[in-house]
Design a protein around this motif. Structure first.
Motif, PDB file in Angstrom:
ATOM      1  N   ILE A  82       0.346  -7.937   3.737  1.00  0.00           N
ATOM      2  CA  ILE A  82       0.207  -6.526   3.371  1.00  0.00           C
ATOM      3  C   ILE A  82       1.394  -5.749   3.967  1.00  0.00           C
ATOM      4  O   ILE A  82       1.690  -5.874   5.166  1.00  0.00           O
ATOM      5  N   LEU A  96      -8.395   2.147   8.068  1.00  0.00           N
ATOM      6  CA  LEU A  96      -7.443   1.409   7.236  1.00  0.00           C
ATOM      7  C   LEU A  96      -7.112   0.058   7.861  1.00  0.00           C
ATOM      8  O   LEU A  96      -7.078  -0.976   7.156  1.00  0.00           O
ATOM      9  N   LEU A  97      -6.890   0.018   9.173  1.00  0.00           N
ATOM     10  CA  LEU A  97      -6.558  -1.247   9.840  1.00  0.00           C
ATOM     11  C   LEU A  97      -7.709  -2.241   9.726  1.00  0.00           C
ATOM     12  O   LEU A  97      -7.492  -3.441   9.509  1.00  0.00           O
ATOM     13  N   ILE A 157       0.851  -1.199   0.000  1.00  0.00           N
ATOM     14  CA  ILE A 157       0.000   0.000   0.000  1.00  0.00           C
ATOM     15  C   ILE A 157       0.881   1.241   0.000  1.00  0.00           C
ATOM     16  O   ILE A 157       1.818   1.344   0.787  1.00  0.00           O
ATOM     17  N   CYS A 184       2.937  -1.846   4.394  1.00  0.00           N
ATOM     18  CA  CYS A 184       2.504  -0.443   4.318  1.00  0.00           C
ATOM     19  C   CYS A 184       3.581   0.411   4.996  1.00  0.00           C
ATOM     20  O   CYS A 184       3.643   0.496   6.223  1.00  0.00           O
ATOM     21  N   ASN A 205      -9.228  -7.726   4.303  1.00  0.00           N
ATOM     22  CA  ASN A 205      -8.613  -8.164   3.047  1.00  0.00           C
ATOM     23  C   ASN A 205      -7.489  -9.165   3.242  1.00  0.00           C
ATOM     24  O   ASN A 205      -6.799  -9.515   2.289  1.00  0.00           O
ATOM     25  N   LEU A 206      -7.284  -9.644   4.477  1.00  0.00           N
ATOM     26  CA  LEU A 206      -6.247 -10.634   4.737  1.00  0.00           C
ATOM     27  C   LEU A 206      -6.855 -12.003   4.981  1.00  0.00           C
ATOM     28  O   LEU A 206      -7.954 -12.137   5.539  1.00  0.00           O
ATOM     29  N   LYS A 259      -3.156 -11.459  11.621  1.00  0.00           N
ATOM     30  CA  LYS A 259      -4.618 -11.416  11.759  1.00  0.00           C
ATOM     31  C   LYS A 259      -5.114 -12.592  12.617  1.00  0.00           C
ATOM     32  O   LYS A 259      -4.700 -13.728  12.416  1.00  0.00           O
ATOM     33  N   MET A 309      -7.688  -3.589   6.221  1.00  0.00           N
ATOM     34  CA  MET A 309      -6.594  -4.555   6.071  1.00  0.00           C
ATOM     35  C   MET A 309      -7.005  -5.903   6.642  1.00  0.00           C
ATOM     36  O   MET A 309      -6.750  -6.965   6.037  1.00  0.00           O
ATOM     37  N   HIS A 310      -7.616  -5.876   7.822  1.00  0.00           N
ATOM     38  CA  HIS A 310      -8.053  -7.124   8.450  1.00  0.00           C
ATOM     39  C   HIS A 310      -9.037  -7.857   7.557  1.00  0.00           C
ATOM     40  O   HIS A 310      -8.976  -9.091   7.408  1.00  0.00           O
ATOM     41  N   VAL A 349       0.706  -8.331   8.444  1.00  0.00           N
ATOM     42  CA  VAL A 349       0.732  -6.934   8.030  1.00  0.00           C
ATOM     43  C   VAL A 349       1.924  -6.262   8.720  1.00  0.00           C
ATOM     44  O   VAL A 349       2.204  -6.513   9.902  1.00  0.00           O
ATOM     45  N   LEU A 380      -9.270  -1.302  -1.137  1.00  0.00           N
ATOM     46  CA  LEU A 380      -9.531  -2.331  -0.129  1.00  0.00           C
ATOM     47  C   LEU A 380     -11.019  -2.603   0.045  1.00  0.00           C
ATOM     48  O   LEU A 380     -11.429  -3.739   0.356  1.00  0.00           O
TER      49      LEU A 380
END
Length: 418
Positions: A97, A114-115, A40, A99, A121-122, A413, A118-119, A128, A87
């Motif tokens: 990920i 954002l966090l 990212i 970043c 999309n993982l 995650k 990310m969670h 991460v 995302l």
């Protein structure tokens, strides 16, 4: 704000890709076994380039068109997207990920958003990694952070860890990135290398010259021009060029010599005799003519010198008269100066009395300041003692000034939200 971010990085931030690669390469090991990785705010794509070198399938997103163009021109898979929009629309999850240097551009609400994205999309146990400027480094505050017009705020390491845990990440590592530590500039000795190429011109003998061996016992400096030598086939030879004497591997010396026959030697002798006779005759004629001319010139010079001496003597007599008159004038002036000096001496005596009075006053002032200085020294000594007792605090303050530039947080995650 419509600004070419690549141009800004080149001219203001002056980003060094080699430095960035050295900083980022330690994070690559966390993604070696990952099948699909997202970078990212990938910028120029330094992380993607490292990932490609070791065979990691990684893509990047960035919102600046100039940076995206620069990355794609190097064959990297980079798309122009806003991080939040990408995302939210992404359907295929990632198992890693990365970043770097992005969250400082976000407000706390946007960072939390954002966090959470990310969670979402993982994959389970997806990893991460976040990096951001170190808020405990005074150098970062004074030099680098506010060079970027889009920076919003610092994020403390403990705050990032807390927010990641709120977004259901398990923090497995966090700390200061020592590879981004500031170093004091050091003087390095300047090395100067001088390379000299010596080109030696070698004489090339012509067809009438023969190379002969000079006995090892005979020194080179004893060999003169036209020294008699004999070649291996018995020819009588003359050394015609002593400068091209050279040393062989076995220690013998070689010289270029000319082949001479008896008839040729006789012709050379007759020519030399005629040449010497001409030189002797020319020398005698010139010598006698020069002696006569020198005697005539010498007599002429003597007469001229006597005339000059008489003229100089007359001038000396006139100068002596002038000197006598000048001496009389000087005596009169000296008398006047003596009277003036006497008057000045009297005035200096009065000034000396005044000066002694001023010196006495200065001594009193100095005594006062000396007493004040002693008091100041006592105060300084007290301050030094206080500093010594607080040396640990002082060292901690100095260390905080040169704290490394970046901090990092690595999280995994959780399989399920609670």
């Amino acid at each position: 704000m419509d600004i070419d971010y690549k141009k800004y990085e080149d001219n203001v931030r002056k980003v060094d890709s080699n430095y960035m690669r050295n900083v980022l390469k330690k994070y690559i090991s966390y993604f070696k076994d990952r099948r699909r990785v997202l970078d990212i705010a990938c910028g120029r794509g330094d992380f993607l380039s490292l990932a490609r070198e070791i065979g990691i399938n990684a893509i990047g997103i960035d919102n600046d068109p100039s940076l995206v163009k620069d990355a794609t021109s190097r064959g990297l898979t980079v798309y122009r997207h806003d991080a939040f929009e990408f995302l939210e629309k992404n359907q295929e999850p990632f198992d890693g990920i990365f970043c770097s240097q992005f969250i400082e551009h976000l407000s706390p609400n946007d960072l939390m958003r954002l966090l959470n994205l990310m969670h979402r999309n993982l994959t389970d146990d997806g990893i991460v990694i976040l990096t951001t400027p170190n808020p405990r480094s005074l150098i970062v505050h004074l030099q680098s952070f506010y060079k970027d017009f889009s920076h919003v705020r610092f994020y403390d390491l403990e705050l990032i860890k807390f927010m990641m845990e709120c977004a259901m990440f398990k923090v497995i590592d966090a700390g200061i990135d020592k590879d981004t530590a500031f170093q004091m500039p050091l003087m390095t000795p300047c090395t100067i290398e001088n390379n000299f190429l010596l080109n030696k011109k070698e004489d090339v003998p012509d067809a009438n010259l023969e190379i002969v061996q000079i006995p090892y016992q005979q020194r080179i400096d004893e060999i003169s021009e036209f020294t008699d030598l004999r070649s291996s086939n018995g020819h009588l030879l003359k050394v015609i060029n002593k400068d091209i004497l050279s040393s062989s591997i076995n220690g013998s010396y070689y010289a270029a010599a000319d082949k001479l026959s008896p008839v040729r030697l006789k012709g050379i002798f007759n020519g030399l005799k005629y040449y010497i006779d001409r030189i002797v005759y020319s020398f005698i004629s010139r010598y006698l003519s020069g002696i006569y001319n020198d005697m005539w010139q010498y007599n002429k010079v003597l007469v001229d010198q006597q005339s000059r001496l008489l003229t100089q003597q007359l001038q000396l007599i006139e100068n002596q008269d002038r000197l006598l008159k000048n001496q009389e004038e000087l005596l009169a002036r000296q008398s006047l100066l003596i009277e003036q000096l006497h008057a000045k001496t009297t005035k200096l005596e009065k000034d000396d009395i005044i000066l002694q009075q001023q010196i006495n006053q200065c001594r009193k002032v100095f005594a006062f300041f000396e007493e004040q200085l002693k008091k100041e020294n006592d105060t300084i000594s007290t301050i030094i003692e206080l500093l010594k007792t607080n040396e640990a605090s002082y060292n901690k303050f100095i260390t905080s000034i040169y704290e490394p530039h970046d901090i990092y947080v690595i999280g995994i995650k959780y399989a399920n939200r609670h």
